[in-house]
Enzyme design. Structure first.
Site, short mmCIF file in Angstrom:
data_model
loop_
_atom_site.label_atom_id
_atom_site.label_comp_id
_atom_site.label_asym_id
_atom_site.label_seq_id
_atom_site.Cartn_x
_atom_site.Cartn_y
_atom_site.Cartn_z
CG LEU A 172 -41.23 -27.14 18.55
CD1 LEU A 172 -42.14 -26.30 19.44
CD2 LEU A 172 -42.04 -28.12 17.72
CB SER A 183 -29.61 -15.61 20.07
OG SER A 183 -30.98 -15.27 19.95
CB ALA A 184 -32.97 -18.93 21.26
CE LYS A 185 -29.22 -25.70 18.83
NZ LYS A 185 -28.46 -26.95 19.07
NE ARG A 222 -31.13 -25.75 14.12
CZ ARG A 222 -30.37 -26.56 14.83
NH1 ARG A 222 -29.31 -26.09 15.45
NH2 ARG A 222 -30.65 -27.85 14.91
N GLY A 223 -32.85 -20.22 15.90
CA GLY A 223 -32.50 -18.90 15.39
C GLY A 223 -31.05 -18.62 15.66
CG ASP A 227 -37.91 -8.78 13.32
OD1 ASP A 227 -37.98 -8.38 12.14
OD2 ASP A 227 -37.37 -9.85 13.65
#
EC number: 2.7.11.1
Length: 443
Positions: A38, A43-45, A40-41, A164
């Site tokens: 869906l 530090s994570a997917k 990704r960033g 944020d």
């Protein structure tokens, strides 16, 4: 038009051997069947997944396990020097249970990965509702701004600050209601001013730019004001091709409202986007502002802003012995496993105590009931087999503690105490509940 929210469409992925978090169709730890990617960033997917037990679609946010040396932004050394997003979210999300905050359902882990099982934002992004002109009607903007403030006010009451708030983190469920997501930059109240440079440039509060320390609650309010402006105007209040010039505008609080803003909306936006945090409006003032309350009955506003049912929902989750066993596997047994050491990563869960005892559940719960009644609290016992939970409520109906006992072996049980919030709950634990965990001969 507002800036792109940066969502990532589902994409194919070529997994490394043995990496169950990257291949569609694989089953994660025997329960979650993974689907497409869906987003990704750094530090994570995030993956779509299906809960094989319930048939429910969920989102699974997968991080490298820092204990395996997977590295988050810059590698293992950086992880040791500063809290990683996984640590922040693991500390923050279990505190939160609100209709407009993305819910953490479970934390799972393998030797290489840590997985957060979250509600699925099936409705997509809030900004997908903008019309052809790039904005919302004032009434629709008010509807979603109310939901945003309800969520932010609740988080602040729990000592949690997002830091944020931006379009990418404002999602919709399948009913079209707002869900605030991604607490990877979040903070937990510690009584001190914060100095971390957090936030997205166009949404960042001016006091963050000064690097002199800031109140994170006022920072969140500023970001909410920028979101409101964009929803109703269709463009950013502070925007410039030069990042330096944009920061100058933010620091000076220099912006203009479009002609179609109503006088009441102009007034509220200017109170929120006040560059002086000391005079900036707070959430309690926002919820009494005429624009915010327009066309809403007192009852409807009270329903939107009340926290009681959310706290009740958090504490009065249905507990079954097999559910507790699964939870303890995820948070405790796994954390102590040599192959998946997460104990240093997650630490103790906020507001929760676990005590091992060598006596029947009924005896412990009877002492808990007695302790609550001595304080003049309302005490109720629910559940089956005498295991509780026992709910202890204060004078205002707020939950001071929930106590449940779970059998581990014939001669061993674990008592789980979930403490309420505030000084009253802390005092009750220390003065009454903690001593009640010991058998009479040991007191």
């Amino acid at each position: 038009m507002p800036p792109s929210t940066g969502s990532v469409p589902p994409a194919a992925s070529t997994p490394a051997a043995g990496d169950e978090a990257t291949a569609a169709g694989r089953v994660l730890l025997g329960r979650y069947e993974l689907g497409g990617l869906l987003g990704r960033g750094a530090s994570a997917k995030v993956y779509l997944a299906r809960d094989l037990l319930t048939g429910r679609d969920v989102a699974i946010k997968s991080f490298p396990n820092p204990r395996h040396g997977g590295g988050l932004r810059g590698g293992e050394e950086d992880v040791l020097l500063r809290p990683a997003p996984i640590e922040r979210e693991a500390a923050i999300l279990p505190r939160l249970r609100h209709r407009h905050v993305m819910r953490l359902r479970e934390i799972l882990a393998t030797r290489k990965k840590v997985h957060f099982v979250l509600d699925l934002a099936a409705g997509g992004e809030l900004f997908s509702l903008l019309d052809a002109s790039g904005r919302m009607t004032e009434d629709l903007a008010r509807h979603y701004f109310r939901q945003l403030i309800s969520a932010v006010r609740y988080c602040h009451s729990r000592g949690v600050y997002h830091r944020d708030i931006k379009p990418e983190n404002l999602l919709l469920d399948d009913a079209g209601d707002l869900k605030v997501a991604d607490f990877g930059l979040g903070a937990v109240a510690d009584g001190a001013l914060h100095h971390t440079l957090c936030g997205t440039p166009a949404y960042v509060a001016p006091e963050i730019l000064s690097r002199k320390g800031y109140n994170p609650a006022k920072v969140d309010i500023w970001s909410c004001g920028v979101v409101l402006f964009v929803l109703a105007a269709g463009y950013l209040p502070f925007n410039d091709a030069s990042l330096v010039n944009m920061y100058r505008k933010i620091y000076a609080g220099k912006f203009r409202c479009p002609a179609w803003f109503s006088p009441e909306l102009r007034c509220l936006v200017r109170r929120i986007l006040d560059p002086n945090p000391a005079t900036r409006i707070d959430t309690e003032e926002i919820i009494t502002h005429p624009w915010f309350r327009q066309d809403a009955s007192h009852f409807a506003m009270a329903q939107l802003m009340q926290h009681g049912h959310d706290e009740e929902a958090k504490f009065k989750t249905e507990f079954k012995e097999d559910d507790m066993a699964r939870d303890m596997t995820a948070f405790d047994i796994l954390a102590c496993s040599p192959g998946s050491d997460l104990s240093g990563l997650f630490g103790a869960e906020p507001g929760k105590e676990r005590v091992f005892v060598g006596e029947p559940a009924a005896a412990v719960l009877s002492r808990v009931e007695e302790a609550g009644k001595k304080e003049g609290y309302m005490v109720t016992r629910e559940g089956k087999k005498g295991t509780g939970p026992v709910y202890v409520k204060g004078e205002n109906g707020g939950i001071v503690a929930k106590v449940c006992v779970f059998k581990i072996a014939d001669a061993v049980s674990v008592v789980e105490v979930v403490k309420g919030y505030g000084a009253e709950a802390a005092r009750f634990w220390k003065a009454r509940l903690e001593p009640a965990m010991k058998p009479p001969a040991a007191i």
